[in-house]
Motif scaffolding. Structure first.
Motif, PDB file in Angstrom:
ATOM      1  N   LYS A  93       0.853  -1.178   0.000  1.00 30.25           N
ATOM      2  CA  LYS A  93       0.000   0.000   0.000  1.00 30.25           C
ATOM      3  C   LYS A  93       0.900   1.243   0.000  1.00 30.25           C
ATOM      4  O   LYS A  93       2.000   1.212   0.579  1.00 30.25           O
ATOM      5  CB  LYS A  93      -0.818   0.002   1.295  1.00 30.25           C
ATOM      6  CG  LYS A  93      -2.279   0.332   1.117  1.00 30.25           C
ATOM      7  CD  LYS A  93      -2.930   0.276   2.502  1.00 30.25           C
ATOM      8  CE  LYS A  93      -4.425   0.120   2.377  1.00 30.25           C
ATOM      9  NZ  LYS A  93      -5.057  -0.052   3.675  1.00 30.25           N
ATOM     10  N   VAL A  94       0.415   2.315  -0.624  1.00 30.93           N
ATOM     11  CA  VAL A  94       1.173   3.569  -0.583  1.00 30.93           C
ATOM     12  C   VAL A  94       0.365   4.582   0.211  1.00 30.93           C
ATOM     13  O   VAL A  94      -0.827   4.768  -0.026  1.00 30.93           O
ATOM     14  CB  VAL A  94       1.449   4.109  -2.010  1.00 30.93           C
ATOM     15  CG1 VAL A  94       2.207   5.438  -1.940  1.00 30.93           C
ATOM     16  CG2 VAL A  94       2.245   3.091  -2.812  1.00 30.93           C
ATOM     17  N   GLY A  95       1.000   5.197   1.206  1.00 34.72           N
ATOM     18  CA  GLY A  95       0.327   6.228   2.003  1.00 34.72           C
ATOM     19  C   GLY A  95       1.248   7.402   2.167  1.00 34.72           C
ATOM     20  O   GLY A  95       2.421   7.210   2.499  1.00 34.72           O
ATOM     21  N   GLN A  96       0.743   8.595   1.887  1.00 34.42           N
ATOM     22  CA  GLN A  96       1.539   9.831   1.987  1.00 34.42           C
ATOM     23  C   GLN A  96       2.877   9.698   1.257  1.00 34.42           C
ATOM     24  O   GLN A  96       3.923  10.113   1.770  1.00 34.42           O
ATOM     25  CB  GLN A  96       1.759  10.196   3.453  1.00 34.42           C
ATOM     26  CG  GLN A  96       0.448  10.609   4.109  1.00 34.42           C
ATOM     27  CD  GLN A  96       0.608  10.883   5.582  1.00 34.42           C
ATOM     28  OE1 GLN A  96       1.315  10.167   6.294  1.00 34.42           O
ATOM     29  NE2 GLN A  96      -0.060  11.919   6.060  1.00 34.42           N
ATOM     30  N   GLY A  97       2.791   9.111   0.078  1.00 28.93           N
ATOM     31  CA  GLY A  97       3.976   8.994  -0.771  1.00 28.93           C
ATOM     32  C   GLY A  97       4.990   7.965  -0.303  1.00 28.93           C
ATOM     33  O   GLY A  97       6.083   7.859  -0.853  1.00 28.93           O
ATOM     34  N   ILE A  98       4.630   7.192   0.696  1.00 27.69           N
ATOM     35  CA  ILE A  98       5.591   6.199   1.230  1.00 27.69           C
ATOM     36  C   ILE A  98       5.115   4.778   0.909  1.00 27.69           C
ATOM     37  O   ILE A  98       3.938   4.455   1.073  1.00 27.69           O
ATOM     38  CB  ILE A  98       5.738   6.359   2.759  1.00 27.69           C
ATOM     39  CG1 ILE A  98       6.436   7.688   3.071  1.00 27.69           C
ATOM     40  CG2 ILE A  98       6.526   5.204   3.391  1.00 27.69           C
ATOM     41  CD1 ILE A  98       6.368   8.113   4.509  1.00 27.69           C
ATOM     42  N   CYS A  99       6.050   3.936   0.433  1.00 24.66           N
ATOM     43  CA  CYS A  99       5.737   2.525   0.193  1.00 24.66           C
ATOM     44  C   CYS A  99       5.690   1.822   1.542  1.00 24.66           C
ATOM     45  O   CYS A  99       6.666   1.833   2.287  1.00 24.66           O
ATOM     46  CB  CYS A  99       6.808   1.890  -0.697  1.00 24.66           C
ATOM     47  SG  CYS A  99       6.776   0.079  -0.681  1.00 24.66           S
ATOM     48  N   HIS A 100       4.537   1.202   1.859  1.00 21.63           N
ATOM     49  CA  HIS A 100       4.413   0.544   3.165  1.00 21.63           C
ATOM     50  C   HIS A 100       5.142  -0.795   3.218  1.00 21.63           C
ATOM     51  O   HIS A 100       5.256  -1.396   4.264  1.00 21.63           O
ATOM     52  CB  HIS A 100       2.930   0.360   3.517  1.00 21.63           C
ATOM     53  CG  HIS A 100       2.298   1.636   3.994  1.00 21.63           C
ATOM     54  ND1 HIS A 100       1.069   1.698   4.585  1.00 21.63           N
ATOM     55  CD2 HIS A 100       2.740   2.936   3.943  1.00 21.63           C
ATOM     56  CE1 HIS A 100       0.769   2.955   4.886  1.00 21.63           C
ATOM     57  NE2 HIS A 100       1.773   3.727   4.494  1.00 21.63           N
ATOM     58  N   GLY A 101       5.651  -1.205   2.044  1.00 19.10           N
ATOM     59  CA  GLY A 101       6.424  -2.456   2.024  1.00 19.10           C
ATOM     60  C   GLY A 101       7.829  -2.232   2.539  1.00 19.10           C
ATOM     61  O   GLY A 101       8.378  -3.061   3.259  1.00 19.10           O
ATOM     62  N   CYS A 102       8.436  -1.088   2.202  1.00 11.21           N
ATOM     63  CA  CYS A 102       9.830  -0.855   2.601  1.00 11.21           C
ATOM     64  C   CYS A 102      10.034   0.488   3.286  1.00 11.21           C
ATOM     65  O   CYS A 102      11.169   0.809   3.665  1.00 11.21           O
ATOM     66  CB  CYS A 102      10.740  -0.976   1.377  1.00 11.21           C
ATOM     67  SG  CYS A 102      10.406   0.268   0.117  1.00 11.21           S
ATOM     68  N   ARG A 103       8.968   1.260   3.463  1.00  9.79           N
ATOM     69  CA  ARG A 103       9.033   2.544   4.196  1.00  9.79           C
ATOM     70  C   ARG A 103       9.917   3.592   3.493  1.00  9.79           C
ATOM     71  O   ARG A 103      10.543   4.422   4.154  1.00  9.79           O
ATOM     72  CB  ARG A 103       9.543   2.331   5.634  1.00  9.79           C
ATOM     73  CG  ARG A 103       8.661   1.436   6.451  1.00  9.79           C
ATOM     74  CD  ARG A 103       7.570   2.234   7.098  1.00  9.79           C
ATOM     75  NE  ARG A 103       6.379   1.395   7.310  1.00  9.79           N
ATOM     76  CZ  ARG A 103       5.186   1.861   7.540  1.00  9.79           C
ATOM     77  NH1 ARG A 103       4.963   3.166   7.561  1.00  9.79           N
ATOM     78  NH2 ARG A 103       4.148   1.059   7.715  1.00  9.79           N
ATOM     79  N   ILE A 104       9.984   3.501   2.162  1.00 13.09           N
ATOM     80  CA  ILE A 104      10.799   4.467   1.406  1.00 13.09           C
ATOM     81  C   ILE A 104       9.856   5.493   0.759  1.00 13.09           C
ATOM     82  O   ILE A 104       8.776   5.144   0.299  1.00 13.09           O
ATOM     83  CB  ILE A 104      11.613   3.714   0.310  1.00 13.09           C
ATOM     84  CG1 ILE A 104      12.745   2.898   0.948  1.00 13.09           C
ATOM     85  CG2 ILE A 104      12.128   4.646  -0.774  1.00 13.09           C
ATOM     86  CD1 ILE A 104      13.993   3.651   1.325  1.00 13.09           C
ATOM     87  N   SER A 105      10.275   6.744   0.737  1.00 16.39           N
ATOM     88  CA  SER A 105       9.514   7.785   0.038  1.00 16.39           C
ATOM     89  C   SER A 105       9.656   7.583  -1.461  1.00 16.39           C
ATOM     90  O   SER A 105      10.779   7.455  -1.968  1.00 16.39           O
ATOM     91  CB  SER A 105      10.084   9.157   0.407  1.00 16.39           C
ATOM     92  OG  SER A 105       9.254   9.788   1.335  1.00 16.39           O
TER      93      SER A 105
END
Ligand code: ZN
Length: 231
Positions: A192-204
């Motif tokens: 999932k992407v939230g606020q421009g961040i990939c929730h898989g790896c926490r990278i912007s």
């Protein structure tokens, strides 16, 4: 975008299936023989054997006493009958009687000691068999609860598998194949992407990548490789 959403939904169902399968396997491991019950059965059996052995000892002590008492009575009869005049013979008989009386007292003490042990063992057998009954009842009700829970989980699983079938039927087979391959490497193939961040790896994520992810084609995170899903 639609495909990413569909794959994300598929992933959610897959995760539920996996956790239900794990729960089911865990319950299945608890089914079957209880160690506590087996231990209690062994203890009871050994105490019952001890009790039976004491019973045998008790009987043989009683027989021995009977034998001795008979022997003693007949010698005493002879001794006090007045038929024997020889003083040496009388002394010998008196010695024999004394010896037999000592032996009788010893045997009676032994029989009494065995009786005490029999009493203790009877109490032990009762206690252990009550403990076993309680454990067996607990085990039985646990097994029933387990079976009920397992049946519920089986139903949940079959519902989930049905749901998965319906979902898969709507998704492009190639996308599913891609999802499956990625799942083998990443466990969770869609992030999932939230606020421009990939929730898989926490990278912007770079703006261009986000824009592409909003489009129709599947876009993978440039950092972790997961399929991006923008809710
Ligand atoms: Zn990522």
């Amino acid at each position: 975008m639609i495909v990413a959403k569909q794959l994300y939904q598929l992933q959610e169902v897959d995760l539920e299936i996996e956790s239900s399968e794990q729960a089911l396997a865990q319950l299945a491991r608890q089914l079957g023989e209880s160690q506590a019950v087996v231990r209690a059965q062994t203890k009871l059996k050994s105490e019952q054997q001890h009790f039976e052995e004491l019973g045998r000892q008790q009987h043989s002590a009683e027989w021995e006493i009977d034998d001795l008492v008979n022997k003693l009575t007949s010698i005493e009869e002879k001794l006090y009958s007045g038929r024997i005049k020889d003083s040496k013979e009388l002394t010998n008989l008196q010695h024999e009687v004394d010896g037999l009386r000592v032996r009788r007292n010893q045997l009676e003490d032994k029989a009494l000691e065995i009786m005490n042990q029999v009493e203790l063992s009877t109490t032990s057998v009762d206690t252990l068999s009550n403990e076993l009954k309680t454990l067996e009842a607990e085990w039985h009700s646990q097994q029933q609860q387990l079976s009920t829970k397992m049946e519920q989980l089986e139903t949940t699983l079959s519902d989930l598998r049905h749901k998965r079938q319906l979902l898969s039927a709507k998704i492009d087979p190639q996308a599913i194949e891609f999802y499956q391959e990625l799942k083998k490497q990443k466990e969770q193939a869609v992030a999932k992407v939230g606020q421009g961040i990939c929730h898989g790896c926490r990278i912007s994520l770079p703006t261009t990548e986000l824009q592409r992810a909003r489009g129709d084609s599947l876009v993978q995170c440039s950092s972790c490789g997961r399929i991006l899903f923008l809710p």
